[in-house]
Design a protein around this motif. Structure first.
Motif, PDB file in Angstrom:
ATOM      1  N   ASN A 203     -28.661 -13.678 -16.558  1.00  0.00           N
ATOM      2  CA  ASN A 203     -27.707 -12.293 -16.129  1.00  0.00           C
ATOM      3  C   ASN A 203     -28.085 -12.063 -14.783  1.00  0.00           C
ATOM      4  O   ASN A 203     -26.927 -12.033 -13.676  1.00  0.00           O
ATOM      5  N   LEU A 204     -29.016 -11.153 -14.256  1.00  0.00           N
ATOM      6  CA  LEU A 204     -29.430 -11.193 -12.719  1.00  0.00           C
ATOM      7  C   LEU A 204     -28.804 -12.122 -12.274  1.00  0.00           C
ATOM      8  O   LEU A 204     -28.554 -11.763 -10.901  1.00  0.00           O
ATOM      9  N   THR A 205     -29.122 -13.561 -12.358  1.00  0.00           N
ATOM     10  CA  THR A 205     -28.651 -14.763 -10.864  1.00  0.00           C
ATOM     11  C   THR A 205     -26.989 -14.049 -11.162  1.00  0.00           C
ATOM     12  O   THR A 205     -26.681 -14.194  -9.848  1.00  0.00           O
ATOM     13  N   GLU A 206     -26.184 -14.014 -12.034  1.00  0.00           N
ATOM     14  CA  GLU A 206     -24.628 -13.602 -11.429  1.00  0.00           C
ATOM     15  C   GLU A 206     -25.067 -12.607 -10.409  1.00  0.00           C
ATOM     16  O   GLU A 206     -23.746 -11.587 -10.267  1.00  0.00           O
ATOM     17  N   MET A 207     -25.715 -11.395 -10.678  1.00  0.00           N
ATOM     18  CA  MET A 207     -25.334  -9.980 -10.113  1.00  0.00           C
ATOM     19  C   MET A 207     -25.873 -10.549  -8.388  1.00  0.00           C
ATOM     20  O   MET A 207     -26.199  -9.789  -7.499  1.00  0.00           O
ATOM     21  N   ILE A 208     -27.160 -11.621  -8.161  1.00  0.00           N
ATOM     22  CA  ILE A 208     -27.231 -12.163  -6.809  1.00  0.00           C
ATOM     23  C   ILE A 208     -26.144 -12.693  -5.915  1.00  0.00           C
ATOM     24  O   ILE A 208     -26.008 -13.788  -6.611  1.00  0.00           O
ATOM     25  N   ASP A 242     -34.932  -9.962  -1.649  1.00  0.00           N
ATOM     26  CA  ASP A 242     -33.642  -9.902  -3.182  1.00  0.00           C
ATOM     27  C   ASP A 242     -32.679 -10.901  -3.512  1.00  0.00           C
ATOM     28  O   ASP A 242     -31.850 -10.349  -3.972  1.00  0.00           O
ATOM     29  N   GLY A 243     -32.872 -11.123  -2.206  1.00  0.00           N
ATOM     30  CA  GLY A 243     -31.296 -12.483  -2.282  1.00  0.00           C
ATOM     31  C   GLY A 243     -30.110 -11.684  -2.234  1.00  0.00           C
ATOM     32  O   GLY A 243     -28.808 -11.917  -2.199  1.00  0.00           O
ATOM     33  N   GLY A 244     -30.017 -10.378  -1.830  1.00  0.00           N
ATOM     34  CA  GLY A 244     -29.032  -9.725  -1.792  1.00  0.00           C
ATOM     35  C   GLY A 244     -28.177  -8.741  -2.715  1.00  0.00           C
ATOM     36  O   GLY A 244     -27.665  -8.202  -2.596  1.00  0.00           O
ATOM     37  N   MET A 245     -29.375  -8.866  -3.723  1.00  0.00           N
ATOM     38  CA  MET A 245     -29.106  -7.960  -4.794  1.00  0.00           C
ATOM     39  C   MET A 245     -28.765  -6.557  -4.876  1.00  0.00           C
ATOM     40  O   MET A 245     -27.806  -6.084  -5.126  1.00  0.00           O
ATOM     41  N   THR A 246     -29.533  -5.969  -3.484  1.00  0.00           N
ATOM     42  CA  THR A 246     -28.969  -4.724  -3.078  1.00  0.00           C
ATOM     43  C   THR A 246     -28.228  -4.309  -2.200  1.00  0.00           C
ATOM     44  O   THR A 246     -27.449  -2.972  -1.528  1.00  0.00           O
ATOM     45  N   LEU A 247     -27.167  -4.853  -2.222  1.00  0.00           N
ATOM     46  CA  LEU A 247     -25.956  -5.249  -1.366  1.00  0.00           C
ATOM     47  C   LEU A 247     -24.970  -3.839  -1.513  1.00  0.00           C
ATOM     48  O   LEU A 247     -24.657  -4.555  -2.672  1.00  0.00           O
TER      49      LEU A 247
END
Length: 247
Positions: A203-208, A242-247
């Protein structure tokens, strides 16, 4: 000559995950590295694997920290690098159900322990030394069931910035590294089983945006960069990885 030849480094919580990966890179680049952990067998095994020096110490115990630093001073002299890495997530509970025991456990390691590790280490830091504190992207998020962990990291960031200001006259730099989702043992320690973890990571991978979960080595490379002389004009900064997760 390697990047950290003739440097003395201390990594707390160095027997696994990000601490282990960072200690290994520092050793590979020529540093003498002392790693700490609470479990004697685990810390000695890790030290043997990577060529580090083991020391059994609980970051939540200030007396352990004092004994550790006294031994380092006697055996190695001043520190060039301090990586305050040890931390736990604790139980993931809503505020209404939070226990004093869980609150104290998380704060004692993540905040109080880190604070006094820094405090007690300052006299041992060489002028021009680098301090890196492992924070987390959650320091600026407010997700349910993670109130204590998030608060512990937010408090730590505040202290790190103050320390950067206080120690600047000695050219000691203090920076934070704030990972996003990273494949370490910390979530297992929070009580999640393999199936739950696999689903969580998917699930996290889809959000990053970069579509990957971070690795301890990703974070270790950033920590080591901040310890280099080439980062000598960087202090009081928080590096989100964070791989751009907080963008």
């Amino acid at each position: 000559m390697k990047r950290f030849s003739n440097k003395i480094a201390l990594v707390t919580g160095g027997n696994s995950g990000i601490g282990y990966a960072t200690a290994r890179e520092l050793v590979d680049e020529g540093a003498t590295v002392i790693i700490t952990g609470r479990r004697k067998e685990a810390i000695e095994k890790a030290a043997q694997e990577i060529g580090a020096v083991p020391f059994v110490a609980d970051q939540a115990n200030v007396e352990d920290t004092k004994a550790l630093l006294k031994q380092i001073q006697q055996a190695y002299g001043p520190l060039d690098i301090l990586f305050i890495n040890a931390g736990i997530t604790g139980e993931l509970l809503p505020i209404e159900q939070m226990t004093e025991a869980n609150f104290d456990a998380v704060m004692n390691i993540n905040f109080r322990g880190a604070y006094f590790t820094l405090s007690q280490s300052i006299p041992l830091l060489k002028d021009g030394a680098s301090v890196v504190i492992l924070s987390s992207m959650v320091a600026s998020t407010y997700h349910p069931n993670s109130s204590v962990y998030q608060a512990s990291k937010a408090a730590l960031n505040s202290i790190a910035k103050t320390a950067a200001n206080e120690l600047a006259p000695r050219k000691i730099r203090v920076n934070m590294v704030s990972p996003g989702p990273t494949q370490t043992e910390v979530m297992k320690k929070a009580g999640l089983d393999e199936a739950t973890l696999d689903a969580l990571y998917r699930n996290l991978t889809e959000m990053i945006p970069l579509r990957k979960i971070g690795t301890p080595e990703d974070v270790a490379r950033l920590v080591c960069y901040l310890c280099e002389d080439s980062a000598s004009f960087i202090t009081g900064s928080d590096f989100v990885i964070d791989g751009g997760m907080t963008l």
